[in-house]
Design a protein around this motif. Structure first.
Motif, PDB file in Angstrom:
ATOM      1  N   ARG A 277       0.832  -1.209   0.000  1.00 44.66           N
ATOM      2  CA  ARG A 277       0.000   0.000   0.000  1.00 44.66           C
ATOM      3  C   ARG A 277       0.864   1.256   0.000  1.00 44.66           C
ATOM      4  O   ARG A 277       0.678   2.169  -0.820  1.00 44.66           O
ATOM      5  N   ASP A 278       1.835   1.334   0.906  1.00 47.65           N
ATOM      6  CA  ASP A 278       2.669   2.527   1.008  1.00 47.65           C
ATOM      7  C   ASP A 278       3.554   2.698  -0.224  1.00 47.65           C
ATOM      8  O   ASP A 278       3.749   3.827  -0.702  1.00 47.65           O
ATOM      9  N   THR A 279       4.084   1.584  -0.746  1.00 50.36           N
ATOM     10  CA  THR A 279       4.991   1.681  -1.891  1.00 50.36           C
ATOM     11  C   THR A 279       4.254   2.132  -3.140  1.00 50.36           C
ATOM     12  O   THR A 279       4.709   3.028  -3.867  1.00 50.36           O
ATOM     13  N   ARG A 280       3.132   1.539  -3.429  1.00 50.43           N
ATOM     14  CA  ARG A 280       2.407   1.861  -4.660  1.00 50.43           C
ATOM     15  C   ARG A 280       1.782   3.254  -4.607  1.00 50.43           C
ATOM     16  O   ARG A 280       1.776   3.985  -5.596  1.00 50.43           O
ATOM     17  N   LEU A 281       1.235   3.635  -3.470  1.00 54.94           N
ATOM     18  CA  LEU A 281       0.621   4.960  -3.384  1.00 54.94           C
ATOM     19  C   LEU A 281       1.661   6.074  -3.438  1.00 54.94           C
ATOM     20  O   LEU A 281       1.356   7.191  -3.889  1.00 54.94           O
ATOM     21  N   SER A 282       2.884   5.799  -2.982  1.00 53.34           N
ATOM     22  CA  SER A 282       3.928   6.818  -3.061  1.00 53.34           C
ATOM     23  C   SER A 282       4.365   7.064  -4.497  1.00 53.34           C
ATOM     24  O   SER A 282       4.982   8.106  -4.781  1.00 53.34           O
ATOM     25  N   GLU A 283       4.075   6.149  -5.408  1.00 48.97           N
ATOM     26  CA  GLU A 283       4.455   6.306  -6.806  1.00 48.97           C
ATOM     27  C   GLU A 283       3.439   7.118  -7.607  1.00 48.97           C
ATOM     28  O   GLU A 283       3.715   7.477  -8.751  1.00 48.97           O
ATOM     29  N   LEU A 284       2.272   7.381  -7.042  1.00 49.46           N
ATOM     30  CA  LEU A 284       1.235   8.097  -7.765  1.00 49.46           C
ATOM     31  C   LEU A 284       1.468   9.599  -7.706  1.00 49.46           C
ATOM     32  O   LEU A 284       2.011  10.128  -6.725  1.00 49.46           O
ATOM     33  N   THR A 285       1.042  10.267  -8.739  1.00 49.29           N
ATOM     34  CA  THR A 285       1.114  11.732  -8.771  1.00 49.29           C
ATOM     35  C   THR A 285      -0.181  12.307  -8.198  1.00 49.29           C
ATOM     36  O   THR A 285      -1.278  11.802  -8.468  1.00 49.29           O
ATOM     37  N   SER A 286      -0.061  13.351  -7.429  1.00 54.37           N
ATOM     38  CA  SER A 286      -1.240  13.966  -6.829  1.00 54.37           C
ATOM     39  C   SER A 286      -1.938  14.862  -7.844  1.00 54.37           C
ATOM     40  O   SER A 286      -1.296  15.523  -8.670  1.00 54.37           O
ATOM     41  N   LEU A 287      -3.245  14.885  -7.784  1.00 53.92           N
ATOM     42  CA  LEU A 287      -4.051  15.711  -8.679  1.00 53.92           C
ATOM     43  C   LEU A 287      -4.512  16.958  -7.943  1.00 53.92           C
ATOM     44  O   LEU A 287      -4.858  16.902  -6.759  1.00 53.92           O
ATOM     45  N   PRO A 288      -4.555  18.098  -8.625  1.00 54.54           N
ATOM     46  CA  PRO A 288      -5.029  19.325  -7.958  1.00 54.54           C
ATOM     47  C   PRO A 288      -6.532  19.267  -7.739  1.00 54.54           C
ATOM     48  O   PRO A 288      -7.266  18.619  -8.504  1.00 54.54           O
ATOM     49  N   PRO A 289      -7.028  19.897  -6.719  1.00 51.67           N
ATOM     50  CA  PRO A 289      -8.479  19.946  -6.495  1.00 51.67           C
ATOM     51  C   PRO A 289      -9.149  20.795  -7.552  1.00 51.67           C
ATOM     52  O   PRO A 289      -8.515  21.607  -8.223  1.00 51.67           O
ATOM     53  N   PRO A 290     -10.443  20.610  -7.756  1.00 53.03           N
ATOM     54  CA  PRO A 290     -11.155  21.430  -8.749  1.00 53.03           C
ATOM     55  C   PRO A 290     -11.114  22.901  -8.362  1.00 53.03           C
ATOM     56  O   PRO A 290     -11.177  23.269  -7.183  1.00 53.03           O
ATOM     57  N   SER A 291     -11.008  23.753  -9.381  1.00 52.32           N
ATOM     58  CA  SER A 291     -10.883  25.187  -9.113  1.00 52.32           C
ATOM     59  C   SER A 291     -12.185  25.820  -8.658  1.00 52.32           C
ATOM     60  O   SER A 291     -12.180  26.818  -7.941  1.00 52.32           O
ATOM     61  N   MET A 292     -13.306  25.265  -9.094  1.00 51.01           N
ATOM     62  CA  MET A 292     -14.595  25.866  -8.758  1.00 51.01           C
ATOM     63  C   MET A 292     -15.087  25.361  -7.414  1.00 51.01           C
ATOM     64  O   MET A 292     -15.020  24.172  -7.114  1.00 51.01           O
ATOM     65  N   ASN A 293     -15.557  26.252  -6.615  1.00 54.82           N
ATOM     66  CA  ASN A 293     -16.127  25.912  -5.323  1.00 54.82           C
ATOM     67  C   ASN A 293     -17.544  25.385  -5.535  1.00 54.82           C
ATOM     68  O   ASN A 293     -18.376  26.067  -6.139  1.00 54.82           O
ATOM     69  N   PRO A 294     -17.849  24.155  -5.070  1.00 50.19           N
ATOM     70  CA  PRO A 294     -19.216  23.657  -5.242  1.00 50.19           C
ATOM     71  C   PRO A 294     -20.261  24.455  -4.483  1.00 50.19           C
ATOM     72  O   PRO A 294     -21.448  24.333  -4.751  1.00 50.19           O
TER      73      PRO A 294
END
Length: 442
Positions: A277-294
């Motif tokens: 779990r820790d190894t594979r998740l550390s390889e992922l790139t983080s995505l920015p949150p949506p710019s629009m406020n719901p």
């Protein structure tokens, strides 16, 4: 005449998530059920291994006559495949194909007395009350594929009315596993939130922009929100905890991994699953949150779906000294997590909405994640769905069931199960140190 207190039914409600005063007898104790569940897992694993090897197919096979009894090497077998020709069916003309079945004529297509065809009548629509009742019944119906697939921990059964010599012997055990230091893995601090499954599928579009992840509830397997984009690979199933303040911090806590890219990880032992779990998740790139406020009317930014995938720390050193100095304090204190939040400007009427990820300006804030206690896993156990004694929960606070809603509500009882756990660990550590000192003096 004095007024009598309320019945014992309400007294039992106050014991929800509270350790029992005494552990049950040895045949029905948590330790016995845990050992039985572990033996059952080992038996199923051995059956799967034997089935994969297909040992039964090779049991009666031989390579030819045994000539090794004369002390000379056996001659190689020179049999061909000609003797199998007699087993084949005799060659002959191929049978003619069966005649095509006549097309069935539906009753509604038959001509009527007026020279036209029957038309299927439309179904009557249900009334508003009946339709609402049907929708409620459908919503309460569990999803057979995802319902109760989470490995849910049992509450650790503890008792303090034990003598030092009775620990682990007979009915008056304190409830702490005897092999806690060598055969268990701890997860702490466990965040407060809703237990769920994160399920991904192959998106029909650009990864990270097209929704590919669905969160499903623990009991019914229903969707908790609309599918949203994430950096998780397709055909992945994770055991998660949706933070109770996810709208403010956008955090989804990853507890365990069940499947990764279609590969089954549930059959692996606990330390390997957490390492994977820790190894594979550390390889992922983080995505920015949506710019629009719901919620444009709100001055504070609120997340429309989780954007931060955060692993829960696991620990393999469960010695009494490390539990008292590190793990138990971690399970009590809140956790500070840095998160990325868009710098949101309120949209005026007629203003252009920008959804491009490149145009999002982010700022870093610290989010406080409340702790709900500690989880203990048997190191040799595999992941199994449903409530299991192979995983134990030691919550920080005691809870009582709300009489109106039926949901558990935190109550102030002065001390919680984690306090009892700390006291028993301290007693056990003192007993072990005393035994070691007596052995050295003798």
């Amino acid at each position: 005449m004095s007024q009598t207190p309320r019945g014992s039914a309400q007294d039992r409600k106050s014991n929800y998530k509270t350790p029992p005063a005494s552990v049950r007898n040895a045949s029905t104790s948590q330790e016995a059920r845990r050992q039985k569940a572990l033996d059952e897992q080992k038996r199923r694993r051995a059956e799967r291994v034997d089935s994969a090897r297909q040992l039964d197919l090779f049991a009666d096979l031989s390579l030819g006559p045994d000539d090794a009894s004369d002390g000379e090497p056996a001659e190689p077998v020179r049999e061909g495949v000609a003797h199998f020709a007699a087993l084949l069916p005799a060659a002959g003309p191929a049978p003619p194909p069966p005649p095509p079945a006549p097309h069935a004529v539906h009753e509604d297509a038959l001509p009527t007395a007026f020279g036209s065809t029957k038309r299927k009548g439309k179904k009557k629509r249900r009334g508003g009350a009946a339709q609402a009742q049907a929708q409620a019944a459908q919503a309460a119906k569990p999803n057979a594929k995802w319902a109760d697939k989470v490995m849910y921990a049992e509450l650790l059964e503890m008792a303090e009315d034990t003598q030092m010599g009775d620990w682990g012997t007979g009915e008056r055990a304190d409830g702490i596993p005897q092999d806690l230091e060598t055969g268990w893995v701890a997860v702490a601090p466990v965040p407060a939130g809703k237990r769920c499954l994160a399920v991904t599928h192959a998106p029909a579009g650009v990864a990270g922009l097209v929704p590919n992840t669905t969160l499903r509830s623990r009991l019914l397997g229903k969707c908790l929100m609309k599918p949203f984009p994430s950096s998780l690979p397709p055909h992945t199933v994770l055991d998660c905890i949706l933070d109770e303040n996810w709208r403010d911090n956008g955090i989804l806590h990853i507890l365990d991994v069940i499947k990764w890219k279609g590969q089954d990880i549930a059959d692996c032992e606990t330390p390997f699953r957490f390492w994977w779990r820790d190894t594979r998740l550390s390889e992922l790139t983080s995505l920015p949150p949506p710019s629009m406020n719901p919620e444009p009317a709100s001055s504070q930014y609120h997340f429309s779906y989780p954007t931060t995938l955060l692993t829960i720390p696991y620990h393999t050193d469960l010695s009494p000294a490390n539990l008292l100095s590190t793990l138990i304090p971690l399970a009590r204190a809140p956790r500070s997590i840095p998160i990325s939040v868009p710098i949101h400007a309120s949209q005026e009427e007629g203003a252009m909405e920008v959804d491009s990820a490149a145009a999002v300006e982010l700022k870093t804030e610290a989010a406080a994640v409340k702790s709900d206690g500690m989880l203990l896993y048997v190191a040799q156990a595999t992941y199994e769905p449903g409530t299991s004694p192979l995983s134990l929960w030691v919550p920080v606070h005691a809870f009582a069931q709300d009489a109106v809603t039926g949901h558990p509500q935190a109550i102030d009882t002065g001390e919680g199960p984690l306090d009892v756990f700390e006291r028993l660990i301290r007693r056990r550590g003192a007993a072990h140190s005393g035994s070691a000192q007596d052995a050295m003096e003798s």
